[in-house]
Every structure is written in structure tokens, then in C-alpha cells.
Write an enzyme that holds these catalytic residues in place. Structure first.
Site, PDB file in Angstrom:
ATOM      1  N   LYS A   1       0.856  -1.183   0.000  1.00 20.02           N
ATOM      2  CA  LYS A   1       0.000   0.000   0.000  1.00 20.02           C
ATOM      3  C   LYS A   1       0.895   1.236   0.000  1.00 20.02           C
ATOM      4  CE  LYS A   1      -4.529   0.519   2.125  1.00 20.02           C
ATOM      5  NZ  LYS A   1      -5.288   0.430   3.370  1.00 20.02           N
TER       6      LYS A   1
HETATM    7  O1  G3P Z   1      -7.935   0.965   5.036  1.00 15.94           O
HETATM    8  C1  G3P Z   1      -8.233   2.257   4.746  1.00 15.94           C
HETATM    9  C2  G3P Z   1      -9.627   2.741   5.045  1.00 15.94           C
HETATM   10  O2  G3P Z   1     -10.559   1.764   4.779  1.00 15.94           O
HETATM   11  C3  G3P Z   1      -9.776   3.484   6.325  1.00 15.94           C
HETATM   12  O3  G3P Z   1     -11.104   3.660   6.722  1.00 15.94           O
HETATM   13  O4  G3P Z   1     -12.813   4.340   8.370  1.00 15.94           O
HETATM   14  O5  G3P Z   1     -10.398   4.897   8.802  1.00 15.94           O
HETATM   15  O6  G3P Z   1     -11.661   6.080   7.036  1.00 15.94           O
HETATM   16  P1  G3P Z   1     -11.516   4.797   7.799  1.00 15.94           P
END
Ligand code: G3P
Length: 217
Positions: free
Chosen positions: A83
């Protein structure tokens, strides 16, 4: 649509795999920090459990350091996907890794232009963060629609991972658009199945079944 679990929790991954609908896993530094475990052994355990791709994020700042870090992570297992955050340094890293045959997931994508440049650099996946766009009064799913249309225009093979999914509607909208993958927290996976009419319907069937087992009562 493939379903990835957005977690670094071994317990959640094991449960998700038991349900038979998990195609991969995505992690990020915040999810890893939540587990309070040593990083490399944790990644090794996740990659050994999950047959599909497992995204692991680089945290170095220069392209050279990011590439070195990516090579170390990619050596852990064949299903590691690196990533990489989208910026000028990140683009260089994606290009260098694609030349080496290392798959990348370009993360923190908030605009169609970022997604297109990531794809041109050779990204295997791009991750638009829909929930975080909604958080600032934007339209996260509109971004996914734009990226899907642009990739369709040019038959770009880079897959779209709908990330930062916060609720079942995000998941359904991702599928309507035809996103390749939705990466979802474990709690959302459970929400996808729950429906009050299923629960009350089951309760009624089981109550009636008692009458079949005990006629006349
Ligand atoms: O993995 C990255 C992403 O899905 C993060 O989600 O909820 O922290 O914005 P969030």
C-alpha cells in the site's frame, strides 16, 4: 464484487474466513497500531491465514526508503500487496515496484486524477476513501463512479477498492457501480447480513415449529 476485510485483527480475519466470503485483507498503520503486536510477525500470520491479497502499507518518506521497505514486506509472502500513499514520491514507488513485479494498492485516493495517475504508474489497485469524503460533506461514491467511468474509457486494468466503508449502503452502492472490491470493517460485514424481518421471521417459524413437535399445545 470481491470482499476484503479492512482489519489487522487475527480474530476478525479468522471469523471472516469461516464465513467463506472473504477474498482478501487490507491493513493500514492505524489498524496495525490498534492490535498492539509486533508488525512483521503479525503480517506473517495474516498472510498465512488469508489465501488472497493482503495490503501492507509503507511508512517511509523517501522513494528509496519506501522501495526498500516494500521489498522487505513483499518478501514475507507472495500475497503481500504494498500500500503506497498517492503523491509524487508514491508514484515513483509504484512505478519502481510494478517493474519489479510487486503489486501495489495506491491509498488515500480522494480525486479521479489521483486514481488515473496511479493507474498510469502501474498500480494494481486504487483505494478511494469514500467514508472520509462523506465526513467532510463530499460525495464519496461519486468519486468511485468517476474513477470507474475513467478506467472504463481506457480499459484500465487497475482494480478499484472501495475503502473507508462505514455502512451497508456504501457496500451496496459499490456493487451497483461495479467496483472490483469493497474493503469493509468486520462490524460492517455483520451488518450486511442483519435484517429485522429475517430475525422476526425466524422467531415465528421456530415458535410454530414447537406446535408441530407438540401438537395441540
Ligand atoms: O484501510 C483504509 C480505510 O478503509 C480506512 O477507513 O474508516 O479509517 O476512514 P476509515
Amino acid at each position: 464484487m470481491k470482499i476484503f476485510l479492512d482489519t489487522a485483527s487475527i480474530a476478525e480475519i479468522k471469523k471472516g474466513l469461516e464465513y467463506g466470503i472473504v477474498d482478501g485483507v487490507t491493513t493500514n498503520p492505524s489498524l496495525v497500531a490498534k492490535e498492539g503486536k509486533e508488525f512483521i510477525p503479525l503480517v506473517r500470520e495474516i498472510t498465512s491465514l488469508v489465501p488472497g491479497p493482503v495490503s501492507v502499507e509503507v511508512t517511509a518518506r523517501t522513494p528509496e526508503e519506501m522501495i526498500a521497505q516494500a521489498e522487505r514486506y513483499a518478501a514475507i509472502a507472495a500475497n503481500v500487496v504494498i500500500k503506497v500513499p498517492i503523491n509524487l514520491e508514491g508514484l515513483q514507488v509504484v512505478k519502481a515496484l510494478s517493474v519489479r513485479g510487486i503489486r501495489t494498492n495506491v491509498t488515500l485516493v480522494f480525486s479521479p486524477s489521483q486514481a488515473l495517475l496511479a493507474a498510469k504508474a502501474g498500480a494494481s489497485y486504487v483505494s478511494p476513501f469514500v467514508g472520509r469524503i462523506d465526513d467532510v460533506s463530499g460525495d464519496g461514491m461519486a468519486l468511485v463512479e468517476d474513477i470507474a467511468a475513467i478506467f472504463g474509457n481506457y480499459a484500465i486494468a487497475t482494480e478499484i477498492i472501495v475503502a473507508s466503508v462505514r455502512h451497508p449502503l456504501h457496500f451496496v452502492q459499490a456493487a451497483r457501480i461495479g467496483a472490483d472490491v469493497a474493503t469493509i470493517p468486520f462490524a460492517t460485514l455483520v451488518q450486511l447480513l442483519n435484517h429485522p424481518l429475517t430475525t422476526s421471521g425466524m422467531e415465528r417459524f421456530l415458535k410454530d415449529w414447537e406446535k408441530v413437535k407438540n401438537p395441540g399445545r
